[in-house]
Design a protein around this motif. Structure first.
Motif, mmCIF file in Angstrom:
data_model
loop_
_atom_site.group_PDB
_atom_site.id
_atom_site.type_symbol
_atom_site.label_atom_id
_atom_site.label_comp_id
_atom_site.label_asym_id
_atom_site.label_seq_id
_atom_site.Cartn_x
_atom_site.Cartn_y
_atom_site.Cartn_z
ATOM 1 N N GLU A 12 0.819 -1.207 0.000
ATOM 2 C CA GLU A 12 0.000 0.000 0.000
ATOM 3 C C GLU A 12 0.857 1.262 0.000
ATOM 4 N N ALA A 13 2.048 1.202 -0.584
ATOM 5 C CA ALA A 13 2.971 2.338 -0.543
ATOM 6 C C ALA A 13 2.362 3.599 -1.132
ATOM 7 N N GLY A 14 1.546 3.465 -2.173
ATOM 8 C CA GLY A 14 0.975 4.634 -2.823
ATOM 9 C C GLY A 14 -0.116 5.320 -2.040
ATOM 10 N N ASN A 15 -0.599 4.694 -0.969
ATOM 11 C CA ASN A 15 -1.715 5.265 -0.215
ATOM 12 C C ASN A 15 -1.318 5.839 1.143
ATOM 13 N N LEU A 16 -0.125 5.521 1.626
ATOM 14 C CA LEU A 16 0.190 5.783 3.031
ATOM 15 C C LEU A 16 0.269 7.265 3.368
ATOM 16 N N GLY A 42 4.009 -8.463 5.119
ATOM 17 C CA GLY A 42 4.837 -9.050 4.079
ATOM 18 C C GLY A 42 4.792 -8.316 2.756
ATOM 19 N N SER A 43 4.782 -6.996 2.781
ATOM 20 C CA SER A 43 4.722 -6.218 1.538
ATOM 21 C C SER A 43 6.001 -6.402 0.729
ATOM 22 N N SER A 44 5.837 -6.391 -0.597
ATOM 23 C CA SER A 44 6.995 -6.508 -1.491
ATOM 24 C C SER A 44 7.386 -5.179 -2.117
ATOM 25 N N ASP A 45 6.669 -4.102 -1.813
ATOM 26 C CA ASP A 45 7.021 -2.782 -2.334
ATOM 27 C C ASP A 45 7.675 -1.962 -1.214
ATOM 28 N N ASP A 46 7.569 -0.642 -1.284
ATOM 29 C CA ASP A 46 8.215 0.240 -0.300
ATOM 30 C C ASP A 46 7.328 0.541 0.903
ATOM 31 N N THR A 47 6.332 -0.265 1.144
ATOM 32 C CA THR A 47 5.409 0.002 2.252
ATOM 33 C C THR A 47 6.133 0.127 3.584
ATOM 34 N N LEU A 48 7.018 -0.805 3.909
ATOM 35 C CA LEU A 48 7.699 -0.776 5.199
ATOM 36 C C LEU A 48 8.573 0.460 5.334
ATOM 37 N N ALA A 88 -10.660 0.896 19.613
ATOM 38 C CA ALA A 88 -9.842 0.595 18.440
ATOM 39 C C ALA A 88 -10.719 0.660 17.196
ATOM 40 N N ILE A 89 -10.125 1.166 16.105
ATOM 41 C CA ILE A 89 -10.854 1.320 14.851
ATOM 42 C C ILE A 89 -10.025 0.704 13.732
ATOM 43 N N PRO A 90 -10.373 -0.488 13.237
ATOM 44 C CA PRO A 90 -9.697 -1.033 12.054
ATOM 45 C C PRO A 90 -10.040 -0.189 10.830
ATOM 46 N N LEU A 91 -9.030 0.054 10.010
ATOM 47 C CA LEU A 91 -9.201 0.924 8.844
ATOM 48 C C LEU A 91 -8.352 0.383 7.708
ATOM 49 N N ASP A 92 -8.944 0.255 6.519
ATOM 50 C CA ASP A 92 -8.184 -0.220 5.364
ATOM 51 C C ASP A 92 -7.258 0.875 4.859
ATOM 52 N N ALA A 93 -6.077 0.469 4.402
ATOM 53 C CA ALA A 93 -5.084 1.439 3.930
ATOM 54 C C ALA A 93 -5.425 1.997 2.563
ATOM 55 N N ASP A 94 -6.363 1.406 1.841
ATOM 56 C CA ASP A 94 -6.668 1.862 0.481
ATOM 57 C C ASP A 94 -7.611 3.054 0.446
#
Length: 317
Positions: A12-16, A42-48, A88-94
């Motif tokens: 989700e690197a493009g959304n953070l 386990g992201s494979s892009d620049d998310t971390l 707590a509020i779960p929220l999607d990164a997209d």
């Protein structure tokens, strides 16, 4: 800490950056102490890397890096386990679920509700097949299950501290979180919103994964498929018995000519298909028992970034 916002992240690197800006624009004026727990699944892009940069910019962002991709349900569980807030509020990164609804969730929580569900009135940016299948799934699972799962409701909701503490006591490894949120009960209410399209990127939830997710939900909260397999076996046995009576009667009246190969093959194939289907249903439940018996952790944590602490590693649950 009042509010913990839980965000599972997988590529989700493009959304953070936009996500953080919108959450901060909502939470800072509220005056509520808050944290944002981002779980890198386990992201494979620049998310971390982006999450670590955001943590250094704002220590209220806590980063949990899982050792590999465990799936959204496991990542969500990791975030909920780490939550320190009273809610707590779960929220999607997209950004399909708008952070701007958080004040409404908190307002209902202040009224005394333990669970505040965000119910989708529409799902923009999704195909009609996906919308129709999602609509059908919630209706089917509520017909099959004893637990009423709020229709058209994803993970976006508010959970109070008593609910969080209860969820942490549940031992199962194969987790269908929407069902678990409903199973624990507590006083709940709903708010309604229109779901937006993804901000950027492409969803990894293809139809095959959605199908497996639906099977997971049904087998987690219903034994009806096993009962249906048994009822189907009784029905087929009854039909076979009636067919046998008809064959005996016909033989007594008309004799026993050498015929019947097609009917025998059809009967054998039909019975074989029913048996394989019943075995498949049993196998789904047996597989769940097998997974639970191994008692493997739901997730493994490789490293944690949070305020006032050095990175931690090798935690698990």
């Amino acid at each position: 800490m009042t509010v913990s916002i839980i965000i599972p992240c997988h590529n989700e690197a493009g959304n953070l950056a936009t996500l953080y800006a919108r959450v901060r624009a909502v939470m800072d004026p509220s005056g509520e102490p808050w944290e944002m727990i981002c779980v890198n699944d386990g992201s494979s892009d620049d998310t971390l890397l982006q999450l670590i940069a955001l943590h250094r910019q704002d220590p209220r962002i806590r980063v949990i890096d899982l050792s590999r991709n465990f799936g959204k349900e496991a990542a969500l569980t990791a975030g909920l386990d780490a939550a320190r807030g009273e809610a707590a509020i779960p929220l999607d990164a997209d950004l399909q679920d708008p952070p701007e609804l958080i004040p409404d969730l908190l307002a209902h929580w202040r009224e005394g509700f333990d669970v505040v569900n965000a119910v989708r009135l529409s799902r923009d940016g999704e195909s009609w097949i996906k919308r129709a299948s999602a609509h059908l799934f919630y209706r089917i699972i509520n017909r099959l299950s004893d637990v009423e799962i709020p229709p058209d409701t994803g993970d976006f909701r508010l959970l109070s501290r008593p609910v969080l503490d209860t969820l942490r006591t549940l031992p199962e490894r194969r987790r269908f979180m929407k069902g678990l949120f409903a199973w624990v009960g507590f006083r709940s209410t709903n708010i309604y919103y229109h779901r937006a399209p993804r901000h950027t990127g492409k969803t990894t939830w293809n139809y095959w994964r959605l199908w497996n997710f639906a099977v997971e939900g049904i087998t987690s909260f219903s034994q009806v498929p096993l009962q249906l397999a048994a009822y189907l076996g009784v029905l087929v046995s009854l039909l076979a018995f009636l067919y046998a009576i008809w064959l005996v009667a016909r033989t007594l009246v008309y004799g026993n000519p050498v015929k019947g190969y097609p009917s025998i093959m059809v009967t054998l194939l039909f019975l074989g298909g029913v048996q394989l289907m019943a075995l498949g249903v049993i196998g789904e439940y047996l597989g769940r028992i097998y997974e639970e018996s191994k008692q493997r952790p739901v997730y493994l944590i490789r490293q944690v970034w949070e305020s006032g602490q050095t990175p931690e590693g090798d935690d698990s649950k």
